[in-house]
Design a protein around this motif. Sequence first.
Motif, PDB file in Angstrom:
ATOM      1  N   LEU A  28       0.830  -1.204   0.000  1.00  0.00           N
ATOM      2  CA  LEU A  28       0.000   0.000   0.000  1.00  0.00           C
ATOM      3  C   LEU A  28       0.868   1.258   0.000  1.00  0.00           C
ATOM      4  O   LEU A  28       0.577   2.210  -0.719  1.00  0.00           O
ATOM      5  N   ALA A  29       1.917   1.243   0.802  1.00  0.00           N
ATOM      6  CA  ALA A  29       2.820   2.398   0.857  1.00  0.00           C
ATOM      7  C   ALA A  29       3.500   2.599  -0.493  1.00  0.00           C
ATOM      8  O   ALA A  29       3.638   3.733  -0.975  1.00  0.00           O
ATOM      9  N   GLU A  30       3.905   1.502  -1.114  1.00  0.00           N
ATOM     10  CA  GLU A  30       4.553   1.586  -2.429  1.00  0.00           C
ATOM     11  C   GLU A  30       3.568   2.126  -3.472  1.00  0.00           C
ATOM     12  O   GLU A  30       3.916   2.969  -4.304  1.00  0.00           O
ATOM     13  N   LYS A  31       2.323   1.643  -3.408  1.00  0.00           N
ATOM     14  CA  LYS A  31       1.287   2.107  -4.326  1.00  0.00           C
ATOM     15  C   LYS A  31       1.052   3.600  -4.143  1.00  0.00           C
ATOM     16  O   LYS A  31       0.947   4.352  -5.115  1.00  0.00           O
ATOM     17  N   GLU A  32       0.990   4.023  -2.890  1.00  0.00           N
ATOM     18  CA  GLU A  32       0.777   5.439  -2.575  1.00  0.00           C
ATOM     19  C   GLU A  32       1.952   6.275  -3.070  1.00  0.00           C
ATOM     20  O   GLU A  32       1.758   7.343  -3.640  1.00  0.00           O
ATOM     21  N   ALA A  33       3.178   5.757  -2.884  1.00  0.00           N
ATOM     22  CA  ALA A  33       4.376   6.477  -3.348  1.00  0.00           C
ATOM     23  C   ALA A  33       4.359   6.598  -4.872  1.00  0.00           C
ATOM     24  O   ALA A  33       4.677   7.667  -5.420  1.00  0.00           O
ATOM     25  N   GLU A  69       1.627  11.822  -9.822  1.00  0.00           N
ATOM     26  CA  GLU A  69       1.024  13.147  -9.739  1.00  0.00           C
ATOM     27  C   GLU A  69       2.089  14.237  -9.855  1.00  0.00           C
ATOM     28  O   GLU A  69       1.886  15.249 -10.516  1.00  0.00           O
ATOM     29  N   GLN A  70       3.228  13.996  -9.218  1.00  0.00           N
ATOM     30  CA  GLN A  70       4.320  14.970  -9.266  1.00  0.00           C
ATOM     31  C   GLN A  70       4.840  15.108 -10.702  1.00  0.00           C
ATOM     32  O   GLN A  70       5.079  16.222 -11.178  1.00  0.00           O
ATOM     33  N   LYS A  71       5.002  13.985 -11.388  1.00  0.00           N
ATOM     34  CA  LYS A  71       5.465  14.029 -12.780  1.00  0.00           C
ATOM     35  C   LYS A  71       4.468  14.780 -13.649  1.00  0.00           C
ATOM     36  O   LYS A  71       4.854  15.562 -14.520  1.00  0.00           O
ATOM     37  N   LYS A 106       1.725   6.597  -6.774  1.00  0.00           N
ATOM     38  CA  LYS A 106       0.654   7.527  -7.114  1.00  0.00           C
ATOM     39  C   LYS A 106       1.128   8.975  -6.944  1.00  0.00           C
ATOM     40  O   LYS A 106       0.907   9.814  -7.815  1.00  0.00           O
ATOM     41  N   LEU A 107       1.808   9.242  -5.814  1.00  0.00           N
ATOM     42  CA  LEU A 107       2.330  10.585  -5.569  1.00  0.00           C
ATOM     43  C   LEU A 107       3.380  10.964  -6.606  1.00  0.00           C
ATOM     44  O   LEU A 107       3.406  12.097  -7.104  1.00  0.00           O
TER      45      LEU A 107
END
Length: 164
Positions: A58-63, A69-71, A65-66
Amino acid sequence: MKKIVLAGMLLAFSATSLFAQEQETEKVENAKTTEEVLKVEENAKLEAAAKAEEAAKLAEKEAKKLEKEQKAAEKKAKKEAKEIKKKEKEAKKAAKLKSAIAKQERNISKVERKITKLENKLSLDTAAGKLSPVATEKLKSSIAKQKLKLVKENVKLNKLERKQ
């Protein structure tokens, strides 16, 4: 008495063997409960590892995703910067073109003034009789050259105005 001793020994032997059997059954039971405890602990460890793995996923998925979004935000900012740069370039180009048109118009008016001046000189000096035939021809050729120059300047001006 031998029988009593023998019976006592048998009794003692059977008592010790019964005691040993009880201890073995206790050991077996203890071993079974220890195995069960170990299995329970192992299952708990496996469940904890599975939960930790899920949390990591989940943390990897969230990272990810972030990061995505940043890209996207960086790409958008880059695109906007590019558009601004393009608009600035177009504005510079338009200003340069406007300047070139103004310069060309000044050149045209300068040539027109020169033609007018030469024509006035020709007409006044011819009327006064100050010009020789050679001087008259020279003035006429100069006027013709200036008229050609005027045509060229007008063509340049038209090209510049079309670009605008």
